[in-house]
Design a protein around this motif. Sequence first.
Motif, PDB file in Angstrom:
ATOM      1  N   PHE A  73      -3.889  -6.397  -0.770  1.00  0.00           N
ATOM      2  CA  PHE A  73      -4.581  -5.233  -0.417  1.00  0.00           C
ATOM      3  C   PHE A  73      -3.811  -4.205  -1.053  1.00  0.00           C
ATOM      4  CE2 PHE A  73      -5.763  -8.052   3.188  1.00  0.00           C
ATOM      5  CZ  PHE A  73      -7.223  -7.671   3.323  1.00  0.00           C
ATOM      6  N   ILE A  74      -4.035  -3.101  -1.891  1.00  0.00           N
ATOM      7  CA  ILE A  74      -3.162  -1.845  -2.122  1.00  0.00           C
ATOM      8  C   ILE A  74      -3.809  -0.596  -1.647  1.00  0.00           C
ATOM      9  CG2 ILE A  74      -2.826  -3.356  -4.299  1.00  0.00           C
ATOM     10  CD1 ILE A  74      -4.841  -1.361  -5.701  1.00  0.00           C
ATOM     11  N   GLY A  75      -2.963   0.348  -1.561  1.00  0.00           N
ATOM     12  CA  GLY A  75      -3.624   1.622  -1.202  1.00  0.00           C
ATOM     13  C   GLY A  75      -4.790   2.352  -1.578  1.00  0.00           C
ATOM     14  N   HIS A  76      -5.519   3.101  -0.957  1.00  0.00           N
ATOM     15  CA  HIS A  76      -6.852   3.438  -1.474  1.00  0.00           C
ATOM     16  C   HIS A  76      -6.814   4.338  -2.574  1.00  0.00           C
ATOM     17  CE1 HIS A  76      -8.699   0.934   1.743  1.00  0.00           C
ATOM     18  NE2 HIS A  76      -8.982   2.191   2.516  1.00  0.00           N
ATOM     19  N   SER A  77      -5.838   4.974  -2.875  1.00  0.00           N
ATOM     20  CA  SER A  77      -5.650   5.588  -4.120  1.00  0.00           C
ATOM     21  C   SER A  77      -4.780   4.885  -5.242  1.00  0.00           C
ATOM     22  CB  SER A  77      -4.814   6.984  -3.890  1.00  0.00           C
ATOM     23  OG  SER A  77      -4.638   7.358  -2.567  1.00  0.00           O
ATOM     24  N   GLU A  78      -4.546   3.760  -4.922  1.00  0.00           N
ATOM     25  CA  GLU A  78      -3.857   2.993  -6.011  1.00  0.00           C
ATOM     26  C   GLU A  78      -4.949   2.226  -7.004  1.00  0.00           C
ATOM     27  OE1 GLU A  78       0.264   2.504  -3.885  1.00  0.00           O
ATOM     28  OE2 GLU A  78      -1.258   1.385  -3.183  1.00  0.00           O
ATOM     29  N   ARG A  79      -4.646   1.685  -8.175  1.00  0.00           N
ATOM     30  CA  ARG A  79      -5.393   0.878  -8.922  1.00  0.00           C
ATOM     31  C   ARG A  79      -4.403  -0.277  -9.641  1.00  0.00           C
ATOM     32  NH1 ARG A  79      -8.426   2.856  -6.621  1.00  0.00           N
ATOM     33  NH2 ARG A  79      -9.679   4.579  -6.879  1.00  0.00           N
TER      34      ARG A  79
ATOM     35  N   ARG B 232       0.864  -1.144   0.033  1.00  0.00           N
ATOM     36  CA  ARG B 232      -0.025   0.021   0.119  1.00  0.00           C
ATOM     37  C   ARG B 232       0.748   1.156  -0.212  1.00  0.00           C
ATOM     38  NH1 ARG B 232      -4.140  -0.521   4.765  1.00  0.00           N
ATOM     39  NH2 ARG B 232      -2.374  -0.248   5.808  1.00  0.00           N
ATOM     40  N   ASN B 233       0.533   2.120  -0.913  1.00  0.00           N
ATOM     41  CA  ASN B 233       1.028   3.562  -0.930  1.00  0.00           C
ATOM     42  C   ASN B 233       2.694   3.400  -1.196  1.00  0.00           C
ATOM     43  OD1 ASN B 233      -1.401   4.467   0.089  1.00  0.00           O
ATOM     44  ND2 ASN B 233      -0.992   3.559   2.074  1.00  0.00           N
ATOM     45  N   ALA B 234       2.806   2.777  -1.885  1.00  0.00           N
ATOM     46  CA  ALA B 234       4.340   2.649  -2.581  1.00  0.00           C
ATOM     47  C   ALA B 234       4.257   2.760  -4.224  1.00  0.00           C
ATOM     48  CB  ALA B 234       5.207   1.378  -2.107  1.00  0.00           C
ATOM     49  N   ALA B 235       3.252   1.961  -4.676  1.00  0.00           N
ATOM     50  CA  ALA B 235       3.396   2.055  -6.301  1.00  0.00           C
ATOM     51  C   ALA B 235       2.870   3.296  -6.560  1.00  0.00           C
ATOM     52  CB  ALA B 235       2.534   0.904  -6.781  1.00  0.00           C
ATOM     53  N   ILE B 236       2.162   3.879  -5.705  1.00  0.00           N
ATOM     54  CA  ILE B 236       1.634   5.300  -6.227  1.00  0.00           C
ATOM     55  C   ILE B 236       2.850   6.331  -6.563  1.00  0.00           C
ATOM     56  CG2 ILE B 236       1.517   6.253  -3.803  1.00  0.00           C
ATOM     57  CD1 ILE B 236      -1.310   7.211  -4.999  1.00  0.00           C
ATOM     58  N   TYR B 237       3.979   6.245  -6.142  1.00  0.00           N
ATOM     59  CA  TYR B 237       5.013   7.146  -6.488  1.00  0.00           C
ATOM     60  C   TYR B 237       5.883   6.595  -7.474  1.00  0.00           C
ATOM     61  CZ  TYR B 237       4.397   8.719  -1.721  1.00  0.00           C
ATOM     62  OH  TYR B 237       3.839   9.387  -0.513  1.00  0.00           O
ATOM     63  N   MET B 238       5.249   5.484  -8.406  1.00  0.00           N
ATOM     64  CA  MET B 238       6.150   4.998  -9.485  1.00  0.00           C
ATOM     65  C   MET B 238       5.264   5.376 -10.802  1.00  0.00           C
ATOM     66  SD  MET B 238       8.020   2.876  -7.650  1.00  0.00           S
ATOM     67  CE  MET B 238       8.313   2.114  -6.108  1.00  0.00           C
ATOM     68  N   ASP B 239       6.000   5.343 -11.903  1.00  0.00           N
ATOM     69  CA  ASP B 239       5.522   5.434 -13.434  1.00  0.00           C
ATOM     70  C   ASP B 239       4.573   4.047 -13.325  1.00  0.00           C
ATOM     71  OD1 ASP B 239       7.025   3.638 -15.290  1.00  0.00           O
ATOM     72  OD2 ASP B 239       8.180   4.122 -13.650  1.00  0.00           O
ATOM     73  N   PRO B 240       3.364   4.196 -14.527  1.00  0.00           N
ATOM     74  CA  PRO B 240       2.551   3.197 -14.765  1.00  0.00           C
ATOM     75  C   PRO B 240       3.271   1.948 -14.972  1.00  0.00           C
ATOM     76  CG  PRO B 240       1.873   5.084 -15.886  1.00  0.00           C
ATOM     77  CD  PRO B 240       3.293   5.549 -15.310  1.00  0.00           C
ATOM     78  N   GLU B 241       4.350   2.003 -15.612  1.00  0.00           N
ATOM     79  CA  GLU B 241       5.185   0.593 -16.017  1.00  0.00           C
ATOM     80  C   GLU B 241       5.683  -0.084 -14.815  1.00  0.00           C
ATOM     81  OE1 GLU B 241       8.559   1.184 -18.612  1.00  0.00           O
ATOM     82  OE2 GLU B 241       7.651   0.329 -20.270  1.00  0.00           O
ATOM     83  N   THR B 242       6.255   0.532 -13.892  1.00  0.00           N
ATOM     84  CA  THR B 242       6.901  -0.096 -12.804  1.00  0.00           C
ATOM     85  C   THR B 242       5.638  -0.409 -12.056  1.00  0.00           C
ATOM     86  OG1 THR B 242       8.559   1.751 -12.998  1.00  0.00           O
ATOM     87  CG2 THR B 242       8.493   0.302 -11.001  1.00  0.00           C
ATOM     88  N   GLN B 243       4.370   0.289 -11.915  1.00  0.00           N
ATOM     89  CA  GLN B 243       3.556  -0.293 -11.062  1.00  0.00           C
ATOM     90  C   GLN B 243       3.002  -1.517 -11.627  1.00  0.00           C
ATOM     91  OE1 GLN B 243       0.115   2.660 -11.015  1.00  0.00           O
ATOM     92  NE2 GLN B 243       1.377   4.250 -10.160  1.00  0.00           N
TER      93      GLN B 243
END
Length: 294
Positions: free
Chosen positions: A250-256, A221-232
């Motif tokens: 479980f992923i962060g509430h602002s992540e997809r 949670r709340n780590a991938a949000i700092y990455m570009d879409p490819e890395t995510q």
Amino acid sequence: MGRGEILLSTTAFNGIRALLKSKTGIHLEESSNSLILSRLSSRVRRQKLPDFDAYLEHVCTPGGAQELVQMINALTTNTTRFFREPGHFDLLKTEVLPNLIEKAKRGERIRLWSAACASGEEAYSIAALVLDIFPDALDFDIRILGTDIDTHMLQHAKTGIYPKRSMNGVSEPYIGTLFEADRGDGKLHIRQSLKDMTTFRYLNFVEPWPVRGPFHVIFCRNAAIYMDPETQSRIWQGLENVLDQEGTLFIGHSERIGADLALQLELFGPTSFRRPLSFLGQNMSKKERGDVTT
Ligand SMILES: C[S@@+](CC[C@H](N)C(=O)[O-])C[C@H]1O[C@@H](n2cnc3c(N)ncnc32)[C@H](O)[C@@H]1O
């Protein structure tokens, strides 16, 4: 540039952004000059270097490898707290753990992973829930893994010592499960039983992952949000690869998780995912036919 400020040229700024992205996947916006200045100026001074150009050159040499680690530590964002996004913990407690505890009682190995755990509050919150509903957990093969790229955060997580304000927002019953009785030093100390259940290790999402799985629960949670879409997308795929057939992510509430995983995972609760029943059924029938060797 104000008096005493260290020069951050456009070349050094772009060089640091590119280096950070290649080493960690973290994407800093073009407007992040002030973030680099505030987080790295003291590092440039400590290295007794005149400016960021010299700093960038230094961290790119073999002799600057240690400083590169410090640069990454300084540029990661480590905000976290116990039971952050509490709906996930409710779901874990009521819908996920009871079944996992039954499996553990039958002798199965149960693994839960807090990926990008920062200073460990997320991993210890998971451990507290497990021990709260299953006080004998330590006698069974149930373990929690916390990983992060930030070596300072991992040291902090291992100590399990937090400032008193960390208990703000933690509901009363969990305070006793998480922390030892007051030692009178103004700090909160994680209970030894939770520490015994939890291991912290270095893991960088953009390097080979030193984990085997399968994990029955993954919090990322709340780590991938700092990455570009490819890395995510690479992170989500990597997590799916080590998620148990019946595991929960479980992923962060602002992540997809994006369209790439739509066939493998479906929504189970708010920003939480499991494999669809149809997928499990397919795998089951392949196994029954003997198509899959494990
Ligand atoms: C905002 S914290 C999230 C902490 C916790 N998961 C939560 O939601 O409260 C993000 C964490 O991701 C870590 N991180 C950033 N890039 C990473 C990478 N490439 N590999 C592993 N962890 C990374 C950071 O060090 C930081 O501790």
